[in-house]
Design an enzyme around this catalytic site. Structure first.
Site, PDB file in Angstrom:
ATOM      1  N   LEU A  48      -6.224  -6.228 -28.144  1.00 11.29           N
ATOM      2  CA  LEU A  48      -6.412  -5.684 -27.230  1.00 11.29           C
ATOM      3  C   LEU A  48      -5.719  -5.583 -26.517  1.00 11.29           C
ATOM      4  CD1 LEU A  48     -10.434  -7.322 -27.597  1.00 11.29           C
ATOM      5  CD2 LEU A  48      -9.799  -4.850 -28.699  1.00 11.29           C
ATOM      6  N   HIS A 108       0.934  -1.257   0.144  1.00 14.62           N
ATOM      7  CA  HIS A 108      -0.024  -0.150   0.745  1.00 14.62           C
ATOM      8  C   HIS A 108       0.663   1.334  -0.071  1.00 14.62           C
ATOM      9  CE1 HIS A 108      -4.137  -2.389   1.622  1.00 14.62           C
ATOM     10  NE2 HIS A 108      -3.531  -2.806   0.684  1.00 14.62           N
ATOM     11  N   THR A 129     -21.314 -14.786 -27.251  1.00 14.93           N
ATOM     12  CA  THR A 129     -22.475 -16.512 -26.968  1.00 14.93           C
ATOM     13  C   THR A 129     -22.776 -17.783 -27.125  1.00 14.93           C
ATOM     14  OG1 THR A 129     -24.148 -14.753 -27.361  1.00 14.93           O
ATOM     15  CG2 THR A 129     -25.605 -16.640 -27.187  1.00 14.93           C
ATOM     16  N   GLU A 171       0.462   4.227   2.163  1.00 13.23           N
ATOM     17  CA  GLU A 171       0.982   4.341   3.272  1.00 13.23           C
ATOM     18  C   GLU A 171       2.663   3.387   3.895  1.00 13.23           C
ATOM     19  OE1 GLU A 171      -3.110   4.994   3.183  1.00 13.23           O
ATOM     20  OE2 GLU A 171      -1.292   3.557   1.941  1.00 13.23           O
ATOM     21  N   SER A 204     -12.583   0.735 -42.086  1.00 13.27           N
ATOM     22  CA  SER A 204     -11.919   1.380 -40.856  1.00 13.27           C
ATOM     23  C   SER A 204     -10.957   1.995 -40.145  1.00 13.27           C
ATOM     24  CB  SER A 204     -13.279   0.998 -39.603  1.00 13.27           C
ATOM     25  OG  SER A 204     -12.839  -0.254 -38.756  1.00 13.27           O
ATOM     26  N   ARG A 262      -0.018  -0.922 -27.143  1.00 12.39           N
ATOM     27  CA  ARG A 262       0.935  -1.390 -27.452  1.00 12.39           C
ATOM     28  C   ARG A 262       1.733   0.665 -27.521  1.00 12.39           C
ATOM     29  NH1 ARG A 262      -3.134  -3.688 -30.711  1.00 12.39           N
ATOM     30  NH2 ARG A 262      -3.145  -2.518 -32.234  1.00 12.39           N
TER      31      ARG A 262
END
Length: 367
Positions: A206, A52, A225, A54, A170, A209
């Site tokens: 995904l 952590h 699905t 702290e 695209s 880079r």
């Protein structure tokens, strides 16, 4: 609010921002220890949530923590988890004063860290740059309060809100600066989510880079699905290196499921929605249960529409290119329309950033 307190807290917030997207299920915390108007210790939550902030700052400060003021972006923990309480460590460090940006919404803490410190005779100041701290850890807060991750939907489109030409071309609508920004955005999220349609159309990695941030790629999540994902896809072939989760339904075959699991993918079967497709809300609830605070959704028009219709978007980011693709182009939002303006999903514009020839428009959902 003392000006010095705000000044030091701004530095602590910048420290906390360093590992956003890399510490789930924990929040990302920044900690600064100041003695005689000098920084004697700095810390921020490390990869995976430990150590952590702290503890890291106290180790750096050593004996200089005695009589010091500690600035932390979140209330110090007061419970025993995988590490001892940070509040106990601060008491042992004999600090004189603690300034915190916000209370920890975790029910295991929820103000008890402050109580411990005050009982030990330490002055505690709360709420310094609280709004900024809440924005920084919006994913952690959303997961605890709503049992859902914070969802950011990101799309690249033309002036006339088209994400591809009529022939589905695209790559690339936006320029290099916008794409670099998009990859940096990935590094700031715990997970990235897309649908099987995007996987089949684009065969994406995904991952992140950007030089120096290759190890900051988010967990990959695919909604599929019927488990149509090809075995030779980039997602499957790199699953051993990048953690990947696929949500599917009982419609998927067991043979394909076992085959994918052999490549290192985690397959989770959940309920379908009314149309039989993977239920978005069920998937998001499962994601939150895994401790994932934030997800970046990169998808096509069909899945984008489902997220909008289901009212599951917290933030909408639009990378807009100065081109026109025309009415025959592929719309950013497909098959969705309202007959009454009062029923339209409502977002508030929170920022516009210039990225070369393109712009980044940031919107927050209006509750």
């Amino acid at each position: 609010m003392a000006l010095d307190d705000a000044k030091w807290m701004e530095i602590a917030l910048r420290l906390a921002d360093r590992n956003i997207g890399n510490v789930c299920p924990n929040p990302s915390v920044g900690c600064l220890i100041v003695n005689d108007d000098r920084i004697v210790g700095r810390g921020w939550t490390q990869e995976g949530g430990r150590p952590h902030a702290e503890v890291m700052a106290l180790e750096q400060a050593g004996k200089k923590s005695v009589g010091a003021t500690v600035y932390t972006t979140l209330e110090p923990c007061s419970h025993f988890g995988k590490t001892p309480p940070c509040s106990d460590a601060l008491i042992s460090g004999r600090i004189e004063r603690l300034v915190a940006a916000m209370k920890d919404p975790d029910p295991r803490v929820d103000g008890m860290g402050f109580v411990k410190l005050r009982d030990a005779g330490i002055e505690v100041v709360e709420g310094i740059l609280e709004r900024e701290a809440e924005e920084l850890n919006r994913g952690f807060i959303t997961r605890l309060k709503k049992k859902l991750p914070f969802v950011t939907l990101k799309m690249a489109m033309s002036i006339d809100s088209r994400i591809a030409t009529k022939t589905y071309d695209s790559q690339w609508i936006t320029g290099e600066e916008a794409r670099h920004s998009s990859h940096f955005l990935r590094s700031k999220h715990d997970a990235i989510l897309t649908g099987i349609g995007t996987v089949l159309a684009d065969n994406p990695f995904l991952n992140t880079r950007i030089s120096g941030l290759e190890n900051r790629s988010p967990i990959r999540i695919i909604l599929d699905t019927n488990l149509r994902i090809p075995i030779d896809s980039q997602i499957v072939s790199t699953a051993a290196k990048h953690k990947t989760i696929i949500f599917t339904t009982v419609a998927a075959g067991e043979t394909k499921k076992k085959q994918l699991e052999s490549f290192g993918l985690q397959i989770i079967t959940i309920n379908g929605d009314k149309s039989g497709k993977v239920s978005l809300i069920e998937a998001l609830r499962s994601i939150a249960k895994k401790g994932i605070n934030s997800i970046l959704v990169e998808c096509g028009g069909t899945l984008c529409t489902e997220f909008i219709k289901s009212n599951l978007i917290d933030e909408f980011l639009v990378y807009r290119a100065p081109i026109v693709l025309g009415g025959a182009g592929i719309a950013a939002v497909e098959g969705f329309g309202v007959s009454d303006l009062s029923a339209a999903p409502n977002f508030k514009l929170t920022g516009i950033t210039r990225l070369g020839a393109d712009t980044l428009e940031s919107y927050k959902r209006q509750i």
